[in-house]
Enzyme design. Sequence first.
Site, PDB file in Angstrom:
ATOM      1  CG  PHE A  23      26.881  43.583  42.383  1.00  0.00           C
ATOM      2  CD1 PHE A  23      26.165  44.637  41.827  1.00  0.00           C
ATOM      3  CD2 PHE A  23      26.393  42.990  43.534  1.00  0.00           C
ATOM      4  CE1 PHE A  23      24.981  45.085  42.401  1.00  0.00           C
ATOM      5  CE2 PHE A  23      25.202  43.420  44.130  1.00  0.00           C
ATOM      6  CZ  PHE A  23      24.505  44.470  43.554  1.00  0.00           C
ATOM      7  N   GLY A  24      31.270  44.713  43.146  1.00  0.00           N
ATOM      8  CA  GLY A  24      32.075  44.778  44.364  1.00  0.00           C
ATOM      9  C   GLY A  24      31.632  45.978  45.187  1.00  0.00           C
ATOM     10  CG  LEU A  26      33.110  51.973  43.724  1.00  0.00           C
ATOM     11  CD1 LEU A  26      33.848  52.669  42.600  1.00  0.00           C
ATOM     12  CD2 LEU A  26      32.519  52.996  44.674  1.00  0.00           C
ATOM     13  CE1 TYR A  67      30.059  40.071  43.554  1.00  0.00           C
ATOM     14  CE2 TYR A  67      30.661  40.842  45.747  1.00  0.00           C
ATOM     15  CZ  TYR A  67      31.001  40.582  44.427  1.00  0.00           C
ATOM     16  OH  TYR A  67      32.286  40.828  43.997  1.00  0.00           O
ATOM     17  CE  LYS A 133      41.083  54.698  41.250  1.00  0.00           C
ATOM     18  NZ  LYS A 133      40.945  54.529  42.715  1.00  0.00           N
ATOM     19  CB  ALA A 199      39.174  46.851  41.786  1.00  0.00           C
ATOM     20  CD  GLU A 203      41.768  50.259  39.342  1.00  0.00           C
ATOM     21  OE1 GLU A 203      41.602  51.455  39.058  1.00  0.00           O
ATOM     22  OE2 GLU A 203      40.919  49.378  39.096  1.00  0.00           O
ATOM     23  CG  HIS A 207      48.622  55.535  41.434  1.00  0.00           C
ATOM     24  ND1 HIS A 207      48.772  56.338  40.331  1.00  0.00           N
ATOM     25  CD2 HIS A 207      47.381  55.020  41.345  1.00  0.00           C
ATOM     26  CE1 HIS A 207      47.676  56.309  39.604  1.00  0.00           C
ATOM     27  NE2 HIS A 207      46.804  55.519  40.206  1.00  0.00           N
TER      28      HIS A 207
HETATM   29  P1  NAD Z   1      35.881  45.584  43.587  1.00  0.00           P
HETATM   30  O1  NAD Z   1      37.168  44.867  43.524  1.00  0.00           O
HETATM   31  O2  NAD Z   1      35.251  45.786  44.950  1.00  0.00           O
HETATM   32  O3  NAD Z   1      34.792  44.883  42.674  1.00  0.00           O
HETATM   33  C1  NAD Z   1      35.016  44.576  41.333  1.00  0.00           C
HETATM   34  C2  NAD Z   1      33.810  43.804  40.802  1.00  0.00           C
HETATM   35  O4  NAD Z   1      34.003  43.566  39.407  1.00  0.00           O
HETATM   36  C3  NAD Z   1      33.598  42.442  41.455  1.00  0.00           C
HETATM   37  O5  NAD Z   1      32.215  42.251  41.677  1.00  0.00           O
HETATM   38  C4  NAD Z   1      34.074  41.458  40.385  1.00  0.00           C
HETATM   39  O6  NAD Z   1      33.398  40.202  40.434  1.00  0.00           O
HETATM   40  C5  NAD Z   1      33.686  42.222  39.129  1.00  0.00           C
HETATM   41  N1  NAD Z   1      34.440  41.771  37.942  1.00  0.00           N
HETATM   42  C6  NAD Z   1      35.771  41.583  37.818  1.00  0.00           C
HETATM   43  N2  NAD Z   1      36.062  41.128  36.583  1.00  0.00           N
HETATM   44  C7  NAD Z   1      34.877  41.015  35.922  1.00  0.00           C
HETATM   45  C8  NAD Z   1      34.503  40.581  34.621  1.00  0.00           C
HETATM   46  N3  NAD Z   1      35.411  40.178  33.741  1.00  0.00           N
HETATM   47  N4  NAD Z   1      33.180  40.597  34.296  1.00  0.00           N
HETATM   48  C9  NAD Z   1      32.243  41.000  35.172  1.00  0.00           C
HETATM   49  N5  NAD Z   1      32.533  41.429  36.417  1.00  0.00           N
HETATM   50  C10 NAD Z   1      33.837  41.433  36.784  1.00  0.00           C
HETATM   51  O7  NAD Z   1      36.063  47.007  42.850  1.00  0.00           O
HETATM   52  P2  NAD Z   1      35.814  48.461  43.443  1.00  0.00           P
HETATM   53  O8  NAD Z   1      36.798  48.707  44.539  1.00  0.00           O
HETATM   54  O9  NAD Z   1      34.352  48.650  43.672  1.00  0.00           O
HETATM   55  O10 NAD Z   1      36.297  49.405  42.223  1.00  0.00           O
HETATM   56  C11 NAD Z   1      35.678  49.432  40.957  1.00  0.00           C
HETATM   57  C12 NAD Z   1      36.333  50.490  40.086  1.00  0.00           C
HETATM   58  O11 NAD Z   1      36.003  51.796  40.546  1.00  0.00           O
HETATM   59  C13 NAD Z   1      37.852  50.434  40.061  1.00  0.00           C
HETATM   60  O12 NAD Z   1      38.310  50.466  38.749  1.00  0.00           O
HETATM   61  C14 NAD Z   1      38.276  51.688  40.787  1.00  0.00           C
HETATM   62  O13 NAD Z   1      39.481  52.240  40.329  1.00  0.00           O
HETATM   63  C15 NAD Z   1      37.131  52.615  40.463  1.00  0.00           C
HETATM   64  N6  NAD Z   1      37.064  53.728  41.423  1.00  0.00           N
HETATM   65  C16 NAD Z   1      36.998  55.005  40.947  1.00  0.00           C
HETATM   66  C17 NAD Z   1      36.962  56.074  41.808  1.00  0.00           C
HETATM   67  C18 NAD Z   1      36.872  57.471  41.278  1.00  0.00           C
HETATM   68  O14 NAD Z   1      36.737  58.402  42.070  1.00  0.00           O
HETATM   69  N7  NAD Z   1      36.942  57.718  39.991  1.00  0.00           N
HETATM   70  C19 NAD Z   1      36.994  55.869  43.189  1.00  0.00           C
HETATM   71  C20 NAD Z   1      37.039  54.569  43.651  1.00  0.00           C
HETATM   72  C21 NAD Z   1      37.072  53.503  42.761  1.00  0.00           C
END
Ligand code: NAD
Length: 340
Positions: A23-24, A26, A67, A133, A199, A203, A207
């Site tokens: 719940f970050g 995304l 949150y 990704k 995150a 990530e 790279h």
């Molecule tokens: P973030 O760091 O903002 O949030 C991560 C969330 O996950 C937090 O709420 C955290 O409490 C929760 N979390 C962590 N470990 C946990 C666990 N063990 N159990 C339950 N919840 C847990 O992350 P974000 O920046 O929103 O990114 C999320 C994902 O989306 C990443 O893996 C990122 O690579 C991916 N992403 C993909 C694309 C794409 O185009 N494909 C683009 C952006 C981000």
Amino acid sequence: MNAEQVTGSTYLPKAMRIGVLGFGGLGQAAARVLAPKREMILVAAADKQGYAYAAEGLNAQQCIANYQSHGSVGYLEPFGTLTHRSIEDLLEKSHPVDGYFLALPNLPNNFIPSVARQFIKSGWRGVLVDAIKRTSAVEQLLEMKEELQAAGITYMTGCGATPGLLTAAAALAAQSYAEIHQVEITFGVGIANWEAYRATIREDIAHMQGFTVESARTMTDEEVEALLDKTNGVLKLENMEHADDVMLELAGIVGRDRVTVGGIVDTRNPKKPISTNVKITGRTFEGKISTHTFTLGDETSMAANVCGPAFGYLKAGIGLYQRGIYGLFTAAEIMPQFVK
Ligand code: NAD
């Protein structure tokens, strides 16, 4: 699913019950994307410290407020539970959820595959979608294809923006050609502050030259800030290990060595530093070499371009699941369905 309920004299299809894990940045955007939808309702949300569940639907704003002010959706009264095993606990409750969006960090690089394994072990059946990704992360999931199939899980992988929307655009654009020569993805991301997407930024750092997934994972927030200070908040990424390559190869479109992904991320300005686009070059049946370019609108955020497709693929996955089709699918082989 799809059971119909009588409301007065009209028949309304039952809304798909959706959970968001993570719940970050995304995950919160995903809750906001779902809020006005009629076909999907958010019934579960989980983060590292807790989860919330409500059969009739969670209020996105209340989840986000809890949150942001307390650090977990687990504080949401009366639906929240505080626990450091939020995913396990949520699964143990066996609440009815049709599909989950895994908006989780893939740190370490096998974290999301390990969550998929937890779902398999729990006996849960339904649809999972991720926005994972890395090529090596998708490859781990590919190895689980048969297990997912046997478990009655329809897993949609690589369904964010890149991989995801742009990979699917490449698959569509390829149809004009007899032979594909090159797929070049270039993304621009602008966010006001890196802490909203910790995150994603870690990530991305993984790279960069001199970093690995493991070293980026273990960086403290202060170390990330110090790095960003050196680059004025901008990350330049080239030749990234991105699963668009394996997804397009698997879909039979182009060899992975012909797919490149790079981009620029500005962590101090919500304006995109460059326009996100994918260029697909090939040869037509008449022998002409040409390039199709698909460019995203600069006003569309990363969150819009990840969460929209993720739910579009979740809906498509639910359609497959209802037809008894389980296993692993990528954004390059299935058309997403628009969620009303
Ligand atoms: P973030 O760091 O903002 O949030 C991560 C969330 O996950 C937090 O709420 C955290 O409490 C929760 N979390 C962590 N470990 C946990 C666990 N063990 N159990 C339950 N919840 C847990 O992350 P974000 O920046 O929103 O990114 C999320 C994902 O989306 C990443 O893996 C990122 O690579 C991916 N992403 C993909 C694309 C794409 O185009 N494909 C683009 C952006 C981000």
